[in-house]
Design an enzyme around this catalytic site. Structure first.
Site, PDB file in Angstrom:
ATOM      1  N   THR A 121       2.928  -3.502  -3.110  1.00  0.00           N
ATOM      2  CA  THR A 121       1.512  -3.835  -3.250  1.00  0.00           C
ATOM      3  C   THR A 121       0.653  -2.855  -4.051  1.00  0.00           C
ATOM      4  O   THR A 121       0.033  -3.232  -5.031  1.00  0.00           O
ATOM      5  CB  THR A 121       0.905  -4.021  -1.843  1.00  0.00           C
ATOM      6  OG1 THR A 121       1.642  -5.066  -1.198  1.00  0.00           O
ATOM      7  CG2 THR A 121      -0.563  -4.395  -1.898  1.00  0.00           C
TER       8      THR A 121
HETATM    9 ZN   LIG Z   1       1.576  -7.018  -1.782  1.00  0.00          ZN
END
Ligand SMILES: [Zn+2]
Length: 407
Positions: free
Chosen positions: A73
């Protein structure tokens, strides 16, 4: 008669100047960069995304977008707003050790670290350049937005609150559109994590993940309604940071069993493992153990990581990287082995399961364009172009996206 013509000419000139002035004063449509964390492009085929599918038809979409390695992320969100590979922007992982910054590890869950610009200062994200160029910005969550990167923050950047429902995130962004005209934002971000959470917990194929996909689509619908009722035409760039692969407790790689006890320090484990020798003396025995072949794992010293992963040159990358085949999980304890379930990401960024989503719609985009696969570093020069800003040197290239702009 003689006096009328010059007078008319004068009027015409004045009128033309007024028209030109009005055109110049017309602000560019705002750009809204939306991240749907962990949203795979095939989720658009589950029959629960009418709003996203309509936007894709009205504008452009990519068959798939390739994330950067590691397919996690924070590194990929920073890539999307800088055009740099994680190796180049310094946010090399969700967990980072860099003693020149702090004796504490950088962790996504550590609010102090997330707000500390020193972790982010190796690059300059879109909103920093935009603010410097006089474009106001607002981020309804984005990794990096809580730090004063190069001393600059977005005009409004709420602190991350994972509990804030998607609809309320949309409503906050919509409220910014009601600011006085001279204070409106030219660049905004919006972030949804529901699909990533469900994908981790239940796996990408689970009905709960499809429900989360539907929820995010409804939030997009809410945004579109809010824009329409305000007569705001915005350029929407909708992306995800990575995909998701099914994992299982039957596909676990207990790497600790193969390494000399006490010889290593674990930085990250799961789809890949990043490890350091626990002392200089342990470097050799650790390297020897990692040089052995293991089914479903490839290990490299950081300097030997294959060039296609574009990883390993940054001082923050740990000494050794081991990468598991998609669907497999590297663990360093028997306890972690038993806990593996649901879905994970972080695998080879070329793995189909890791593919990310790209949809763009708005006045800048041609309808019905389907782009072949491109790299997520290319989103940054697109966003800068939409804002009328010069992109800083990056790993991205706008060329693959030009067909979407009709150029
Ligand atoms: Zn992510």
């Amino acid at each position: 008669m003689a006096g009328i013509l010059p007078a008319m000419k004068k009027l015409l000139t004045l009128w033309l100047a007024l028209v030109a002035g009005a055109a110049a004063a017309q602000p560019a449509p705002p750009v809204i960069l939306i991240s749907m964390d962990g949203f795979r492009p095939d989720y658009l085929e589950r029959g629960v995304t009418p709003n996203l599918n309509r936007l894709a038809a009205q504008g452009a979409r990519a068959v798939a977008m390739r994330p950067s390695f590691p397919s996690v992320t924070f590194p990929n969100h920073y890539t999307l707003v800088t055009g740099l590979r994680p190796d180049h922007h310094g946010m090399v992982d969700n967990t980072i050790i860099d003693n020149s910054v702090s004796d504490k590890r950088f962790k996504m869950s550590d609010a102090d670290a997330v707000g500390d610009r020193r972790w982010w200062d190796q690059a300059e994200p879109v909103w920093v350049t935009a603010e410097r160029e006089g474009i106001h910005t607002g981020t309804m969550f984005w990794p990096g937005s809580e730090a004063a990167i190069h001393g600059v923050r977005p005009t409004i950047a709420p602190k991350f609150d994972g509990k804030l429902p998607a609809a309320e995130r949309v409503d906050t962004l919509l409220s910014w559109l009601d600011r006085p005209a001279d204070q409106r934002f030219g660049f905004m971000t919006l972030y949804f994590d529901d699909v990533d959470h469900a994908g981790h917990e239940f796996g990408p194929s689970a009905p709960q993940t499809t429900e989360a996909v539907a929820l995010v689509d409804q939030a997009i619908g809410r945004l579109l309604d809010g824009l329409a009722s305000r007569h705001v035409e915005a350029n929407l760039v909708i992306v995800s940071d990575h995909g998701m692969a099914d994992v299982s407790a039957t596909r676990v790689l207990p790497l600790h069993r193969a390494l000399p006890p006490g010889s290593y320090e674990e930085v990250t484990s799961g789809p890949y493992a990043a490890i350091n020798p626990s002392s200089p003396a342990n470097e050799k025995p650790l390297a020897a153990a990692l040089a052995q072949p293991y089914a479903h794992i490839q290990c490299w010293r950081k300097e030997d990581i294959p060039a296609r992963l574009a990883y390993g040159h940054n001082a923050r990358v740990p000494a050794f990287l081991c990468l598991a085949d998609p669907g497999w999980s590297i663990v360093f304890s028997e306890k972690s082995a038993a806990k593996v379930k649901g879905g994970k990401h972080g695998y080879d960024n070329a793995a189909p399961e890791m593919a990310a989503t790209f949809i763009a719609a708005g006045p800048a985009f041609k309808p019905g364009v389907v782009l072949p696969v491109f790299d997520n570093v290319d989103v940054y020069p697109l966003v800068m172009r939409l804002l009328g800003l010069t992109a800083l040197p990056s790993d991205g290239d706008i060329t693959p996206l030009l067909p979407a702009l009709g150029q």
